[in-house]
Design a protein around this motif. Structure first.
Motif, mmCIF file in Angstrom:
data_model
loop_
_atom_site.group_PDB
_atom_site.id
_atom_site.type_symbol
_atom_site.label_atom_id
_atom_site.label_comp_id
_atom_site.label_asym_id
_atom_site.label_seq_id
_atom_site.Cartn_x
_atom_site.Cartn_y
_atom_site.Cartn_z
ATOM 1 N N THR A 1 27.959 23.427 23.648
ATOM 2 C CA THR A 1 28.280 23.984 22.342
ATOM 3 C C THR A 1 27.362 23.351 21.302
ATOM 4 O O THR A 1 26.651 22.387 21.591
ATOM 5 C CB THR A 1 29.739 23.689 21.939
ATOM 6 O OG1 THR A 1 29.897 22.282 21.783
ATOM 7 C CG2 THR A 1 30.732 24.211 22.971
ATOM 8 N N ARG B 1 24.251 26.412 21.981
ATOM 9 C CA ARG B 1 25.418 27.068 22.581
ATOM 10 C C ARG B 1 24.925 27.838 23.805
ATOM 11 O O ARG B 1 24.417 28.948 23.692
ATOM 12 C CB ARG B 1 26.066 28.023 21.575
ATOM 13 C CG ARG B 1 26.655 27.326 20.373
ATOM 14 C CD ARG B 1 27.412 28.289 19.475
ATOM 15 N NE ARG B 1 26.620 29.401 18.999
ATOM 16 C CZ ARG B 1 26.053 29.487 17.787
ATOM 17 N NH1 ARG B 1 26.193 28.510 16.920
ATOM 18 N NH2 ARG B 1 25.354 30.551 17.450
ATOM 19 N N ASN C 1 35.332 21.728 21.172
ATOM 20 C CA ASN C 1 34.020 21.971 21.785
ATOM 21 C C ASN C 1 33.993 21.577 23.256
ATOM 22 O O ASN C 1 33.415 22.272 24.086
ATOM 23 C CB ASN C 1 32.923 21.230 21.014
ATOM 24 C CG ASN C 1 32.581 21.915 19.708
ATOM 25 O OD1 ASN C 1 32.823 23.104 19.535
ATOM 26 N ND2 ASN C 1 32.037 21.160 18.780
ATOM 27 N N SER D 1 32.263 31.573 19.843
ATOM 28 C CA SER D 1 33.552 30.888 20.002
ATOM 29 C C SER D 1 34.421 31.483 21.100
ATOM 30 O O SER D 1 35.636 31.388 21.053
ATOM 31 C CB SER D 1 34.330 30.888 18.676
ATOM 32 O OG SER D 1 33.647 30.125 17.724
ATOM 33 N N ASN E 1 27.404 21.536 17.326
ATOM 34 C CA ASN E 1 28.282 20.470 16.818
ATOM 35 C C ASN E 1 29.284 20.969 15.774
ATOM 36 O O ASN E 1 29.954 20.176 15.138
ATOM 37 C CB ASN E 1 27.459 19.309 16.268
ATOM 38 C CG ASN E 1 26.674 19.682 15.021
ATOM 39 O OD1 ASN E 1 26.579 20.848 14.648
ATOM 40 N ND2 ASN E 1 26.071 18.694 14.400
ATOM 41 N N ALA F 1 30.103 19.908 25.899
ATOM 42 C CA ALA F 1 30.305 20.104 24.462
ATOM 43 C C ALA F 1 28.957 20.055 23.732
ATOM 44 O O ALA F 1 28.020 20.743 24.121
ATOM 45 C CB ALA F 1 31.309 19.098 23.919
ATOM 46 N N ASP F 2 28.845 19.186 22.723
ATOM 47 C CA ASP F 2 27.596 19.106 21.948
ATOM 48 C C ASP F 2 26.778 17.866 22.290
ATOM 49 O O ASP F 2 25.898 17.465 21.542
ATOM 50 C CB ASP F 2 27.912 19.124 20.446
ATOM 51 C CG ASP F 2 28.717 17.917 19.985
ATOM 52 O OD1 ASP F 2 29.274 17.196 20.846
ATOM 53 O OD2 ASP F 2 28.808 17.694 18.768
ATOM 54 N N SER G 1 33.372 24.307 26.137
ATOM 55 C CA SER G 1 32.231 24.174 27.051
ATOM 56 C C SER G 1 32.691 24.174 28.506
ATOM 57 O O SER G 1 32.040 24.763 29.373
ATOM 58 C CB SER G 1 31.414 22.919 26.726
ATOM 59 O OG SER G 1 32.147 21.738 26.979
#
Length: 176
Positions: A106, A164, A115, A73, A108, A146-147, A119
């Motif tokens: 990242t 990640r 996210n 994080s 989810n 992001a994801d 990212s």
């Protein structure tokens, strides 16, 4: 009439010859680009033990797993990676006929906005580190995904850890 046909035929042969030579020159350029990228791939493969380095057609992909670059994080690069990034930058500077797309990713877990922002910050942090090592800003572009582009399942902790990550896609700059 016969002379005109003969002249047209020679003109056609000249056009075909020029087209053939142009295609050969294009082929040579493509071959030299391929050789250029292969040499860069070999050097990156030798120095980047922590990363997955692959060649895909005429581009290179370097994937640093999250645990190598960032704490969980976080968008702050680990100090331990700085020597590796210096070597990475040295190779990028040596092969300066390339552009670099840096993408942050990242898993989810968490809110979509968080996210996306995380990212983007990770991609930017990686770009800034390379810029510190003299890789030109004009060659680097960042994108936070992001994801949206997982490489593994988000159903397990191991899969989430793989998702990640920061990726570098190195492309030959056709303007060179």
């Amino acid at each position: 009439m016969k002379r005109m046909l003969l002249t047209s035929r020679y003109g056609l042969y000249a056009v075909i010859a020029i087209a053939f030579m142009a295609s050969c020159a294009s082929s040579k350029k493509s071959t030299s680009q391929h050789a250029y990228m292969n040499e860069q791939y070999k050097e990156l493969k030798n120095i980047l033990n922590e990363a997955d380095v692959s060649i895909i057609k005429d581009s290179l992909k370097v994937i640093f797993p999250n645990n190598v670059l960032f704490a969980s994080s976080s968008d702050q690069l680990n100090d331990k990676i700085k020597p590796t990034f210096e070597h990475f930058a040295d190779v990028l500077n040596k092969y300066n006929k390339t552009k670099i797309l840096i993408t942050g990713h990242t898993d989810n877990t968490g809110a979509a906005d968080y996210n996306r922002e995380l990212s983007e910050k990770r991609a930017t942090a990686a770009k800034q580190m390379l810029n510190t090592d003299k890789v030109s800003n004009d060659r680097m572009f960042t994108w936070g995904l992001a994801d949206r582009d997982p490489i593994d399942t988000n159903d397990t902790e191991a899969g989430k850890a793989k998702n990640r990550r920061v990726e570098f896609v190195i492309l030959y700059d056709v303007k060179n």
